[in-house]
Design a protein around this motif. Structure first.
Motif, short mmCIF file in Angstrom:
data_model
loop_
_atom_site.label_atom_id
_atom_site.label_comp_id
_atom_site.label_asym_id
_atom_site.label_seq_id
_atom_site.Cartn_x
_atom_site.Cartn_y
_atom_site.Cartn_z
N THR A 135 59.05 8.17 55.93
CA THR A 135 58.29 8.42 57.15
C THR A 135 59.20 8.59 58.35
OG1 THR A 135 58.06 6.03 57.44
CG2 THR A 135 56.26 7.18 56.34
N LEU A 136 58.68 9.30 59.34
CA LEU A 136 59.38 9.43 60.61
C LEU A 136 59.06 8.21 61.46
CD1 LEU A 136 58.48 13.17 61.27
CD2 LEU A 136 60.69 12.29 60.50
N THR A 137 60.00 7.83 62.30
CA THR A 137 59.83 6.62 63.10
C THR A 137 60.06 6.90 64.58
OG1 THR A 137 62.17 5.99 62.95
CG2 THR A 137 60.72 5.26 61.16
N ALA A 138 59.69 5.91 65.39
CA ALA A 138 59.91 6.02 66.82
C ALA A 138 61.40 6.09 67.14
CB ALA A 138 59.27 4.83 67.53
N ASP A 139 62.24 5.47 66.28
CA ASP A 139 63.70 5.55 66.48
C ASP A 139 64.19 6.98 66.31
OD1 ASP A 139 63.86 2.85 66.99
OD2 ASP A 139 64.33 2.32 64.91
N ASP A 140 63.58 7.72 65.37
CA ASP A 140 63.92 9.14 65.21
C ASP A 140 63.59 9.92 66.49
OD1 ASP A 140 64.80 8.88 62.58
OD2 ASP A 140 62.79 9.17 61.77
N VAL A 141 62.46 9.59 67.09
CA VAL A 141 62.06 10.25 68.34
C VAL A 141 63.08 9.98 69.43
CG1 VAL A 141 60.25 10.41 70.11
CG2 VAL A 141 59.62 10.07 67.71
N ALA A 142 63.47 8.72 69.57
CA ALA A 142 64.44 8.34 70.60
C ALA A 142 65.79 9.01 70.36
CB ALA A 142 64.59 6.82 70.63
N ALA A 143 66.20 9.11 69.09
CA ALA A 143 67.48 9.73 68.76
C ALA A 143 67.47 11.22 69.09
CB ALA A 143 67.79 9.51 67.28
N ILE A 144 66.38 11.88 68.79
CA ILE A 144 66.28 13.33 69.10
C ILE A 144 66.37 13.54 70.61
CG2 ILE A 144 64.71 15.31 69.09
CD1 ILE A 144 63.68 14.29 66.37
#
Length: 402
Positions: free
Chosen positions: A79-88
Motif C-alpha cells: 500500500t501507499l502511505t502518507a510517508d510516500d506522499v511527504a517524500a514525493i
C-alpha cells in the motif's frame, strides 16, 4: 444577370416540382452533415470541459498487485502511505503539489435527511491539483490534517440532498454517528468523463478518514501535479525512482504502483471524439453524394427533353462551350439553392437537438462553409456528364428530335 444564368433559372422554374425534389436531396445531405458535425464538436467540447474539471497536469499514483509483494503481506499489494506522499513533496522537484487520497462510501445524515455519498480524505493541495473553487466557506488546511479535525467540505449534490436551500456552512452532519462540522461548499463541476457525478462527494482531512472512519494507516492513491504539461514526464520518472527505492524494489522487479497521466487520458478522449466527428460527418456526406446522383439523373432527363431546344441554339450560333456552361450553371444553381436551405435547416435542427434533446451541439463557421462548398462541388461534379453530353449533340439530329 448573365444570359446563361437567366436561361438556367427559367429552366429550373419551368419544372418546379421536379426541381424541388432534386434540391431536397442536397438539402438533406448538407443538413445532415451540419447536424452530425455539430453534435460531434459539441461532444468534443463537453469531453474537454470534463477533462479540464479533473485538474491540471494531474498524475494519479495507485497501488498495483504484483506477484512478489504477497510475501510482504497486504493481500499481495504493497500500500501507499502518507510517508510516500511527504517524500514525493520533498524530493521530486518537478512535482508542484501532492495530496494523499483515501476514498470510501457512507451515509451522511443531517436532521431527518440522509444521503449515501463518497467520503474522500485529502490534503489541502487537493484543491489546487483538482482546480476546484469554493462556493462558500473555506477549504481544508494543514492544521486540520495534523489534528485530525472533524471538519468537511461538501459537493453541490450532497448540499442539495441534505440541506436544500439552507446554507450548510457552520452546520453539523453525522457520518457513522460521528459529528463533522461543514466548513465549506465546493462549486459545481458536473460529470466526469467516466460519467460519475463529481459533486456527489464529501471532502475531509485524510488523517480524519484514516483514523475516525476507515481505521487504516495506508492511502488509496496519491494525486500529484507537475509544473508544466511537458514536465510531467520528468515528474513521472522522479516519482517512479523514489517509490521503487522506498518500497525496496530490486532491479527487474515490477513496479508495485502505477502512474496515470491525465494528459495522456485527455489526448486519448479528445482523439476518440475527433474520430467520431469525422466518422459522423463522413456518414452524413453519403447523403450529399445521393443528392448529387439525383442531380445527374434529373439533368440527364432534362437534356433529353430539351434536345430540340439545344439543336435550335446550336443552329443560331451557340457553341459547344455555351451549351456546356448552360447545363453546368443549372446543376450548380440547383445545388446552391439546396446548400443554402440545407445550411439553414442544419443550424435549426442542431439548435433544436441541443435545446430539446439535451445533447450538446456546437457549430463553427468552418464546417458550415465546407458543407456548402461541398454541395456546390457535388453539383458541378454530377452535372458535368449531362452537360457534356448535351454540348456534344449533333445539331442536325437534335433539330430532328421529336
Amino acid at each position: 444577370m448573365p444570359p446563361l444564368l437567366k436561361i438556367a433559372l427559367r429552366a429550373i422554374l419551368r419544372n418546379k416540382l421536379r426541381s424541388s425534389l432534386t434540391i431536397l436531396g442536397i438539402v438533406i445531405g448538407v443538413g445532415a452533415v451540419i447536424v452530425m458535425v455539430g453534435i460531434g464538436q459539441g461532444a468534443k467540447d463537453l469531453i474537454e470541459k470534463q477533462i479540464e474539471s479533473l485538474g491540471t497536469n494531474v498524475l494519479i499514483i495507485i497501488p498495483v498487485s504484483t506477484s512478489h509483494t504477497a510475501a510482504r503481506g497486504t493481500e499481495g499489494t504493497i500500500t501507499l502511505t502518507a510517508d510516500d506522499v511527504a517524500a514525493i513533496a520533498k524530493e521530486c522537484r518537478e512535482v508542484s503539489h501532492v495530496s494523499a487520497n483515501l476514498r470510501t462510501a457512507s451515509q451522511v445524515v443531517y436532521g431527518n435527511q440522509n444521503w449515501s455519498t463518497s467520503i474522500v480524505g485529502i490534503h489541502p493541495d487537493y484543491q489546487i491539483i483538482r482546480n476546484w473553487e469554493l462556493e462558500a466557506g473555506r477549504f481544508i488546511r494543514s492544521q486540520d490534517v495534523k489534528i485530525m479535525a472533524k471538519v468537511c467540505v461538501l459537493g453541490q449534490t450532497v448540499v442539495g440532498n441534505l440541506f436544500g436551500s439552507l446554507d450548510p456552512v457552520g452546520r453539523w452532519i453525522r457520518i457513522n454517528n460521528i459529528p463533522f462540522k461543514v466548513i465549506g461548499v465546493l462549486k459545481a463541476k458536473g460529470q466526469s468523463p467516466m460519467g460519475t457525478d463529481q459533486d456527489d462527494t464529501v471532502l475531509m482531512p485524510y488523517t480524519t478518514v484514516q483514523r475516525k472512519i476507515m481505521g487504516v494507516t495506508h492511502v488509496s492513491a496519491i494525486l500529484a501535479s507537475s509544473y508544466t504539461a511537458t514536465g510531467r514526464f520528468r515528474a513521472i520518472g522522479q516519482i517512479t525512482d523514489l517509490l521503487r527505492e522506498r518500497h525496496r524494489l530490486r532491479a527487474g522487479d515490477e513496479d508495485d504502483f502505477r502512474i496515470i497521466s491525465q494528459v495522456e487520458y485527455a489526448s486519448t478522449m479528445t482523439e476518440t471524439s475527433r474520430t467520431m466527428t469525422i466518422l459522423l460527418g463522413s456518414i452524413a456526406s453519403v447523403s450529399l453524394v445521393v443528392g448529387g446522383i439525383g442531380i445527374m439523373n434529373i439533368m440527364l432527363v432534362s437534356t433529353t427533353e430539351r434536345t430540340r431546344e439545344i439543336g435550335i441554339r446550336m443552329a443560331v450560333g451557340a457553341k459547344e462551350r455555351d451549351i456546356l456552361l448552360q447545363f453546368l450553371i443549372e446543376a450548380t444553381v440547383l445545388s446552391s439553392i439546396g446548400g443554402i436551405i440545407g445550411v439553414i435547416s442544419g443550424i435549426v435542427f442542431s439548435k433544436a437537438i441541443s435545446l430539446y434533446g439535451g445533447w450538446p451541439s456546437m457549430l463553427t463557421p468552418l464546417p458550415v462553409a465546407i458543407a456548402f462548398l461541398f454541395s456546390n462541388i457535388v453539383g458541378i461534379f454530377f452535372g458535368y456528364y449531362p452537360a457534356r453530353k448535351a454540348s456534344r449533340l449533333n445539331p442536325i439530329e437534335a433539330l430532328r428530335y421529336e
